[in-house]
Design an enzyme around this catalytic site. Sequence first.
Site, PDB file in Angstrom:
ATOM      1  N   GLU A 453       0.637  -1.210   0.260  1.00  0.00           N
ATOM      2  CA  GLU A 453       0.065   0.373  -0.197  1.00  0.00           C
ATOM      3  C   GLU A 453       1.002   1.133  -0.297  1.00  0.00           C
ATOM      4  O   GLU A 453       1.470   1.427   1.314  1.00  0.00           O
ATOM      5  CB  GLU A 453      -0.758  -0.156   1.247  1.00  0.00           C
ATOM      6  N   ASN A 491      -6.704  -2.304   6.046  1.00  0.00           N
ATOM      7  CA  ASN A 491      -6.291  -2.409   7.801  1.00  0.00           C
ATOM      8  C   ASN A 491      -7.846  -1.930   8.717  1.00  0.00           C
ATOM      9  O   ASN A 491      -8.270  -2.002   9.510  1.00  0.00           O
ATOM     10  CB  ASN A 491      -5.211  -2.808   8.510  1.00  0.00           C
TER      11      ASN A 491
END
Length: 710
Positions: A453, A491
């Site tokens: 990411e 997340n």
Amino acid sequence: MSQVETQAVGYELIETPSANNKVAALWMQNPPVNALSKSVRVGLIEHLNAAIADESVDVIVISSKQNLFSGGADISEFSGGDLEPNLPVVLDVIENSPKPVVAVLNGPAFGGGLEVALSCHYRVTFASNKVGLPEVNLGILPGAGGTQRLPRLAGVQQALDMIVSGRPVAAKKLPGVFDVVVDSPETLLSSALAFCEKVVAEGSKVRKTCDVQIDVSTAPKELFAQYRKGLATQARGFFAPERCIQAVEASVELPFAEGLVREGELFMECMRSKEARAQQHFFFAERAASHVKDFDKETPVRDIKTVGIIGAGTMGGGIAMNFANAGIPVIMLELKQEALDKGLALIRKNYENSAKKGKLTAEQVEDRMALLTGSTEYAALSDVDLVIEAVFEKMSVKQEVFKALDAVCKPGAILASNTSTLDIDEIGEATKRPEDVIGLHFFSPANVMKLLEVVKTSKTSPEVIKTAMKMAKKINKVAVLVGVCFGFVGNRMIEGYGREANRMMLEGGTPEHIDKVIYDFGLPMGPFTMGDMAGQDIGAFVRESRREFIKHDPTYCILADKLVEQGRVGLKAGKGVYLYEAGNRKPIPDPSVLELAKQVAADLGVAQRDISDQEIIERIIFPMINEGALILEEGIAAKSSDIDVIYVYGYGFPVYRGGPMQYADEIGLKTVYDAMCKYRDELGEHGKNWFEPAPLLKKLAEQGKRFADL
Ligand code: 3H9
């Protein structure tokens, strides 16, 4: 020499070395990958017919002047349209040509590209060239005779391996397929023309692959049975692999023409499957992730020649290995020499383990280790082009690190954080160069996981973003650009996943039931097994940093917190939600956990009941999708397919479902929206807190649209 050009296939008359024979060369030219689009198919047929009709032509060659022969059928045409002539028709013209047709593979040939070559009468290439039938990765099977022709040339076992795994193979390993394999691509064309001359000298025989008889003794029934057995775990949930096996089976059991018909039926079955839609969506999603609007062709890219990594723990070490693997020198920084030595020793051990498995040579291990040096002084990082910190996950600690980096690093150095949750804008404020600050969120184990990411802050410059995206490719990662928020995309979305699993245990669900349903849905493991493996204390730590946010409804985590208080932190302690025998990762259900759940539920006034498989899927997966919708609304991810890439590569979401957003598109956003409303209304306070549908989900559901339509 005369030359006629069409758009997608060039036509050239060439003389053989002795000038005795004329070769009609058909050059496929359809950038970027020579996909066999309609224009190529039309061009091939036109030029084949012209070459057949031209009395001066002795041999026909099909090749390309690009760096590959062909990437196969044009996948973007799979959604329909005017597809005539289809590929099997083209191959029919090739195979039935009265003049010999020679495929000259100047570069990789995949899928339909290899099928073109297999339908030619002869094949010439160079030793290291890679060929393959990767259709299975798109949820389909080779549908232009590949499953019937490859077993005839390569043997049944080899064909099965290639078709079911989709893995490419070097030409030198396929002696049955190629008539001439030269050492280097430089001599390919001259050798191919000399071969054409030989073919003419030997009577210009057309040698059809369909006429080759398969030696059935090489393909007993048990071969297929064993193959299926060996594949059971690996192919779990996929639709195409079993159909691939059936198609190859047909090549053994049926005459060629009937085998082709069977292949066609199985191909269409696959094409209509939701798994094929998902896998094809994912193919394009992965490539689309690199198309971002934050920079353009003109945006400069900085050179990354050396990298500094702060923190030589498991994460820092894993990150360092990526760069060493790509030949980029790394300086690792630790405060204490002991920690540094330990970190470097761990990396060496990892490399040596790879060497033991035959994945690296001893020399490669030493070469990579030689790229890794260490220091305990920040000053050692004064000349690096990129620094990535992987230190303790606390804002004050990270800011200290960035302040120190700002003081020592040269102008233009990129300062990156590997934080998985913290606000990188705030981290950047500790420096005088926030435009050079970016998040590089690696997933653990960082040397293995493909996902990266790339987190841009409100100040990160386009140049730094572009450099990070390019650098990711260099170290063999799939990069997805996201914005700053708690947990970024991956997340942040996983929070609902763990939350609902815990809450359902409180409501009467058992961990083994919940885990089984999620495993059967296609995830590598269920949420409780995953929590135990990662460490329940890690989950508790993340929750602790989020108390402010969850204080209005802590019911779902009371049970998990109590387990951690009891030292049940997971696999590493031999007990978490499950029990574990020493040295064994197999979770053993523990009735005392259910007893505790019962007590906590009674204390909180939560009624216990049976929970169905459907409810488990909806409550665990749908909140993730809902969070994904919020993420899109907020612009944290630019497109829904980026979220899918993150989930498939970072969390093992099954690629045959295409990722959570594609899964939602497939089952219909109204289904997701209605279920969110149902749980919002039925689950009391918990429902009100966590199941409010995102406005974007509501809007798209009402309009009958998909996330992919955005
Ligand atoms: C098939 O053949 C079915 C037949 O059996 C039966 C038919 C009846 N079509 O990957 P890259 C695009 S199924 C359309 O970054 P690389 C790709 O989206 C096919 N487009 O390049 C990207 O576009 P963008 C079986 C395709 O150099 C651009 O090309 N074949 C296709 O890293 C560059 O791609 C396969 O499964 C295609 N077939 O790797 C092979 N392929 O720039 C699939 C690529 O807009 N392809 N594009 O993002 C690959 O594995 C790799 O692309 C390849 C090149 C190795 C060829």
